[in-house]
Motif scaffolding. Structure first.
Motif, PDB file in Angstrom:
ATOM      1  N   ARG A 148       0.836  -1.215   0.000  1.00  0.00           N
ATOM      2  CA  ARG A 148       0.000   0.000   0.000  1.00  0.00           C
ATOM      3  C   ARG A 148       0.866   1.260   0.000  1.00  0.00           C
ATOM      4  N   THR A 190      -5.047   1.611   5.647  1.00  0.00           N
ATOM      5  CA  THR A 190      -6.318   1.235   5.040  1.00  0.00           C
ATOM      6  C   THR A 190      -6.240   1.332   3.522  1.00  0.00           C
ATOM      7  N   ARG A 244      -7.839   3.243   1.622  1.00  0.00           N
ATOM      8  CA  ARG A 244      -7.813   4.642   1.174  1.00  0.00           C
ATOM      9  C   ARG A 244      -6.551   5.365   1.626  1.00  0.00           C
ATOM     10  N   ASP A 250      -5.227   5.714   4.868  1.00  0.00           N
ATOM     11  CA  ASP A 250      -5.120   6.256   6.225  1.00  0.00           C
ATOM     12  C   ASP A 250      -4.264   5.344   7.091  1.00  0.00           C
ATOM     13  N   ASP A 305      -3.862  16.846  -1.808  1.00  0.00           N
ATOM     14  CA  ASP A 305      -4.887  15.791  -1.801  1.00  0.00           C
ATOM     15  C   ASP A 305      -4.577  14.843  -2.955  1.00  0.00           C
ATOM     16  N   ASN A 329      -5.666  11.478  -3.028  1.00  0.00           N
ATOM     17  CA  ASN A 329      -6.654  10.406  -3.207  1.00  0.00           C
ATOM     18  C   ASN A 329      -8.046  10.951  -3.483  1.00  0.00           C
ATOM     19  N   ASP A 375     -10.156  12.882  -1.933  1.00  0.00           N
ATOM     20  CA  ASP A 375     -11.212  12.854  -0.919  1.00  0.00           C
ATOM     21  C   ASP A 375     -11.477  14.249  -0.360  1.00  0.00           C
ATOM     22  N   ASN A 429      -2.136  10.364   5.861  1.00  0.00           N
ATOM     23  CA  ASN A 429      -2.632   9.533   4.767  1.00  0.00           C
ATOM     24  C   ASN A 429      -1.466   9.238   3.830  1.00  0.00           C
ATOM     25  N   ASP A 432      -1.172   8.414   0.657  1.00  0.00           N
ATOM     26  CA  ASP A 432      -1.197   9.054  -0.652  1.00  0.00           C
ATOM     27  C   ASP A 432      -0.907  10.545  -0.555  1.00  0.00           C
TER      28      ASP A 432
END
Length: 372
Positions: free
Chosen positions: A49, A93, A95, A97, A153, A155, A157, A164, A166
């Motif tokens: 990840r 996760t 996404r 996090d 940002d 990802n 979101d 995070n 990403d």
């Protein structure tokens, strides 16, 4: 007639040349295809990840800093390896996090090691959990004040979060690029890393990891290269000692022995049976009938020397690998291990540890020696 034959001969040679060239080109060995990134991540010890976050950041960067050149995932991986070991002890996760959050020490002026600089709070504790000062946060260890300018940002979101994977990776890419560096240029890459942390030792460590990840990604540091013949015997003999304690002066051609000296910490001494670094290599090579000198610096004089300038990609499984206070001087060599392939070695590291396999050390890498 002779002129016609002559012209015909010339014409024939001209016509044949492209065919001959094609034949030569076809006969040249084709470069090995780059290994699958999933395999690279596994060998390099990078969680998939996090690796995906580094890739995503490198891909998205041109939208953020169009003038930047040379941003690659190994550059980001090199930074994150030093800053958080790729968040390897955290949950990440889908996404991106990261939990629990990665928080550095509070920079309130009470630190040790000569660093007593206080940093005023800039985020009200939003990212770092303290409203009275600052501390580095996330897998790339941003100060909140730096994140305020570099955070992105990544990802989609609608949030910029240094915790995070990403967002943090893209923020780091933006920060390293500055106003538009060319990171393919070694000097500019060094400058970017130095900006991240004003330490020459830090820059050298990060560059070592960037180089290793780059070699793995391109296939120039072979993955899955097997040890064969006597090299396999040497490697197998060394691996069989995994878990045996370090003992200064311990180990000989017959196996582990009690050490010959002690240390104030009590972590090594005459009561501990085990190996030191050169004792382990002495034992492993004795299994194929090769007697090595007892110390690491003298072992560097055996076999064919592999200069450090050639990098880990020049090593083969079973080679001795050396580390020195001054990599340009064999007389300063203080450590030796056995190369396993994939950027890994087996060694007896230091007092208080055990024989173990681990990535080649970047600091002090002094090349290797091929005895087989």
């Amino acid at each position: 007639m002779k002129r016609r034959i002559g012209c015909g001969a010339v014409l024939l040679s001209v016509l044949a040349a492209p065919v001959l060239l094609v034949a030569i080109v076809s006969a040249l060995p084709k470069p090995a295809p780059a290994p699958a990134l999933q395999t690279v991540g596994k060998v390099a010890g990078i969680p998939q990840r996090m690796l995906a976050a580094y890739q995503n950041a490198a891909t998205r960067l041109p939208r953020e800093v169009p003038s930047c050149r040379g941003m690659r995932w190994p550059v980001l991986a090199g930074i994150a390896r030093i800053e958080s070991n790729h968040a390897s002890d955290r949950t990440i996760t889908a996404r991106g996090d990261i939990t629990p959050r990665i928080l550095g020490p509070v920079l309130d002026g009470s630190g040790t090691g000569g660093n007593h600089t206080a940093f005023p709070d800039t985020d009200g504790g939003r990212w770092d959990g303290t409203a009275s000062s600052e501390r580095a946060v996330g897998p790339f260890q941003f100060l909140p004040s730096t994140w305020n300018g570099s955070g992105r940002d990544a990802n989609d979101d609608q949030a910029t979060d240094p915790h995070n994977a990403d967002d943090a990776a893209l923020g780091a890419a933006v920060y390293l690029c500055g106003n538009g560096r060319n990171l393919d240029d070694r000097a500019q890459l060094r400058a970017a890393i130095f900006q991240y942390n004003h330490s020459t030792a830090y820059v050298d460590d990060v560059l070592g990891w960037i180089d290793r990840y780059s070699q793995l990604a391109t296939g120039t540091l072979p993955i899955g290269q097997p040890a064969t013949g006597d090299a396999r015997t040497v490697v197998t003999a060394a691996l069989a000692q995994t878990g045996i304690p370090y003992s200064w002066g311990g180990g000989n051609a017959s196996g582990s022995t009690r050490g010959i000296c002690c240390s104030p910490s009590g972590k090594t001494g005459t009561t501990i049976t085990g190996f030191d670094c050169s004792g382990l290599t002495t034992y492993a090579y004795a299994q194929v009938g090769i007697r090595l000198p007892r110390t690491a610096d003298r072992q560097a004089g055996i076999g064919t020397r592999i200069p450090a300038s050639l990098g880990p990609g020049a090593l083969q499984p079973g080679d001795l690998v050396f580390f020195a206070y001054d990599p340009s001087s064999d007389s300063t060599i203080h450590h030796v291990g056995i190369y396993l392939g994939n950027g890994q070695m087996i060694n007896a590291p230091r007092p208080g540890t055990q024989v173990r396999s681990e990535p080649l050390w970047d600091h002090g890498f002094a090349g290797g020696a091929r005895l087989l």
